[in-house]
Design an enzyme around this catalytic site. Structure first.
Site, PDB file in Angstrom:
ATOM      1  CE  LYS A   1      -0.831   7.181  -1.426  1.00 60.28           C
ATOM      2  NZ  LYS A   1      -1.952   6.683  -0.910  1.00 60.28           N
TER       3      LYS A   1
ATOM      4  CG  ASP B   1       0.105   2.211  -5.843  1.00 69.30           C
ATOM      5  OD1 ASP B   1      -0.895   1.902  -6.037  1.00 69.30           O
ATOM      6  OD2 ASP B   1       1.074   1.753  -4.916  1.00 69.30           O
TER       7      ASP B   1
ATOM      8  CE  LYS C   1      -1.878  -4.029  -6.574  1.00 75.87           C
ATOM      9  NZ  LYS C   1      -0.533  -4.703  -7.024  1.00 75.87           N
TER      10      LYS C   1
ATOM     11  N   GLY D   1       0.810  -1.301   0.037  1.00 77.53           N
ATOM     12  CA  GLY D   1      -0.053   0.178   0.059  1.00 77.53           C
ATOM     13  C   GLY D   1       1.006   1.001  -0.124  1.00 77.53           C
ATOM     14  CB  ALA D   2       1.018   4.222  -2.072  1.00 77.61           C
ATOM     15  N   GLY D   3       0.827   4.423   0.828  1.00 77.53           N
ATOM     16  CA  GLY D   3       0.939   5.398   2.131  1.00 77.53           C
ATOM     17  C   GLY D   3       1.880   4.480   3.015  1.00 77.53           C
TER      18      GLY D   3
ATOM     19  CB  CYS E   1      -6.669  -2.792  -4.767  1.00 76.93           C
ATOM     20  SG  CYS E   1      -4.698  -3.245  -3.987  1.00 76.93           S
TER      21      CYS E   1
HETATM   22  C1  RUB Z   1      -1.760  -1.370  -3.339  1.00 76.59           C
HETATM   23  C2  RUB Z   1      -2.793  -0.411  -4.145  1.00 76.59           C
HETATM   24  C3  RUB Z   1      -3.521   0.656  -3.415  1.00 76.59           C
HETATM   25  C4  RUB Z   1      -2.715   1.898  -3.320  1.00 76.59           C
HETATM   26  C5  RUB Z   1      -3.131   2.978  -2.485  1.00 76.59           C
HETATM   27  O1  RUB Z   1      -1.027  -2.084  -4.119  1.00 76.59           O
HETATM   28  O2  RUB Z   1      -2.831  -0.435  -5.157  1.00 76.59           O
HETATM   29  O3  RUB Z   1      -4.690   1.027  -4.074  1.00 76.59           O
HETATM   30  O4  RUB Z   1      -1.217   1.597  -3.053  1.00 76.59           O
HETATM   31  O5  RUB Z   1      -2.914   2.550  -1.156  1.00 76.59           O
HETATM   32  P1  RUB Z   1      -0.193  -3.139  -3.299  1.00 76.59           P
HETATM   33  P2  RUB Z   1      -3.076   3.528   0.133  1.00 76.59           P
HETATM   34  O6  RUB Z   1      -0.719  -4.086  -2.811  1.00 76.59           O
HETATM   35  O7  RUB Z   1       0.704  -3.690  -4.668  1.00 76.59           O
HETATM   36  O8  RUB Z   1       0.877  -2.281  -2.619  1.00 76.59           O
HETATM   37  O9  RUB Z   1      -4.165   4.317   0.098  1.00 76.59           O
HETATM   38  O10 RUB Z   1      -2.913   2.454   1.343  1.00 76.59           O
HETATM   39  O11 RUB Z   1      -1.529   4.263   0.159  1.00 76.59           O
END
Ligand code: RUB
Length: 331
Positions: A254, A218, A229, A37-39, A149
């Protein structure tokens, strides 16, 4: 879902760093998607830089600066598509560069970097909370929302809306090949939110009853395209067909600044064994397995991008980027 907090991450680092450095541990946790998850990736990288700074023995401030820069470069290579990762690391490295040019003591340089890292993590968590507030106001009683995702920012919107007493339903796609949709579905169900899990391939069937789609990101490019994703763009296309709106929840770190000058966002391709077992591939050597982890949803299919700085149409993102890049950088 147990939220993976920074404390958990530091504990993980502490355990792993018995055998390796905090940077190696964070790199492998991000690469293997134990942290995903990007964060979370961004905060994990910054927390690792913090641990590195705190625990390192640096003979000079220059040594510290060079070591930190090298560590940052290594972390950045772990997951190429999550722009949050280089943005977060560069935020710390920019502060280190400024310190380096001021000729301060090693002790002072380390102290300042610890403050910068703590500031980044706190503001990242605050951004998710703010996005939750802004996004929740878009949810009305009776809404049916599809998500894809597992996004912390999108989940914050659902959770906040539920706290506000909104009655709504979420449809979560399972998100092959790694099934992050299960994480979303189980987290929402545990909080008492009405959620169903569907195969990715059923998105079009269920879209007819959907009011809007909400996903995380991301990376967001200067023209308002959304990198998220794999499968997100298919969901967006289906939403477009049935005129369901398509919303994205994303913290401003992001935003991919380099896309303003024509750079492209690199799409990560992952191991074929996420799709098929090794034995199957060995028995079918003529098959080439492709496993792109992310795709790009064009701005034409995006209605709104919900950030902690406000809600923008995709065409407004470039102005937000210019504003953010013109801001003086915090010490
Ligand atoms: C995770 C993904 C999430 C974004 C945003 O991909 O695509 O939608 O990262 O997430 P992976 P967040 O599982 O390959 O990391 O809002 O938690 O930053």
């Amino acid at each position: 879902m147990k939220r993976f907090g920074e404390r958990d991450f530091r504990l993980g680092l502490a355990l792993e760093s018995m055998s390796s450095s905090p940077i190696d541990s964070a790199y492998s946790q991000i690469k293997s998607m134990r942290v995903r998850g990007a964060g979370r990736i961004a905060r994990a990288a910054v927390s690792a830089l913090r641990t590195y700074s705190e625990e390192g023995r640096f003979s000079t401030a220059k040594d510290f600066y060079l070591g930190l820069s090298e560590a940052g470069e290594r972390l950045k290579s772990a997951r190429p598509t999550a722009v949050s990762l280089p943005n977060a690391v560069n935020y710390v490295l920019a502060a280190a560069r400024r310190n380096d040019s001021k000729g301060i003591s090693t002790r002072e340089a380390v102290k300042r970097i610890l403050t910068v890292c703590d500031g980044f993590v706190a503001s990242s968590l605050k951004a998710v909370e703010t996005i939750g507030d802004y996004g929740a106001r878009r949810i009305r009683d009776g809404d049916v929302i599809m998500t894809h995702c597992n996004s912390e920012a999108a989940t914050a919107v659902f959770v906040t809306a539920q706290k506000m007493g909104r009655k709504f339903e979420v449809i979560a796609t399972e998100t092959r090949p790694r099934f992050q949709g299960r994480i979303t579905a189980s987290a929402l169900a545990r909080r008492g939110i009405d959620v169903s899990l569907i195969p990715d391939s059923a998105a079009r069937v269920y879209m007819r009853k959907v009011d809007f789609v909400l996903v995380g990101a991301d990376a967001i490019t200067a023209n308002g395209a959304v990198v998220n994703k794999i499968g997100t763009s298919q969901v967006a296309l289906t939403a477009h067909e049935t005129r369901a709106r398509f919303y994205v929840a994303a913290e401003t770190y992001k935003l991919s600044g380099t896309t303003m000058t024509g750079e492209l966002v690199e799409i990560e391709h992952r191991s074929p064994y996420e799709l098929v077992p090794r034995a199957w591939l060995d028995a079918n050597k003529g098959v080439r397995v492709e496993n792109p982890a992310f795709d790009i949803t064009p701005p034409e299919y995006v209605d709104l991008i919900i950030t902690e700085k406000g809600i923008f149409p995709p065409q407004g993102i470039v102005f937000l980027m210019k504003e953010l890049y013109d801001e003086p950088k915090a010490e």
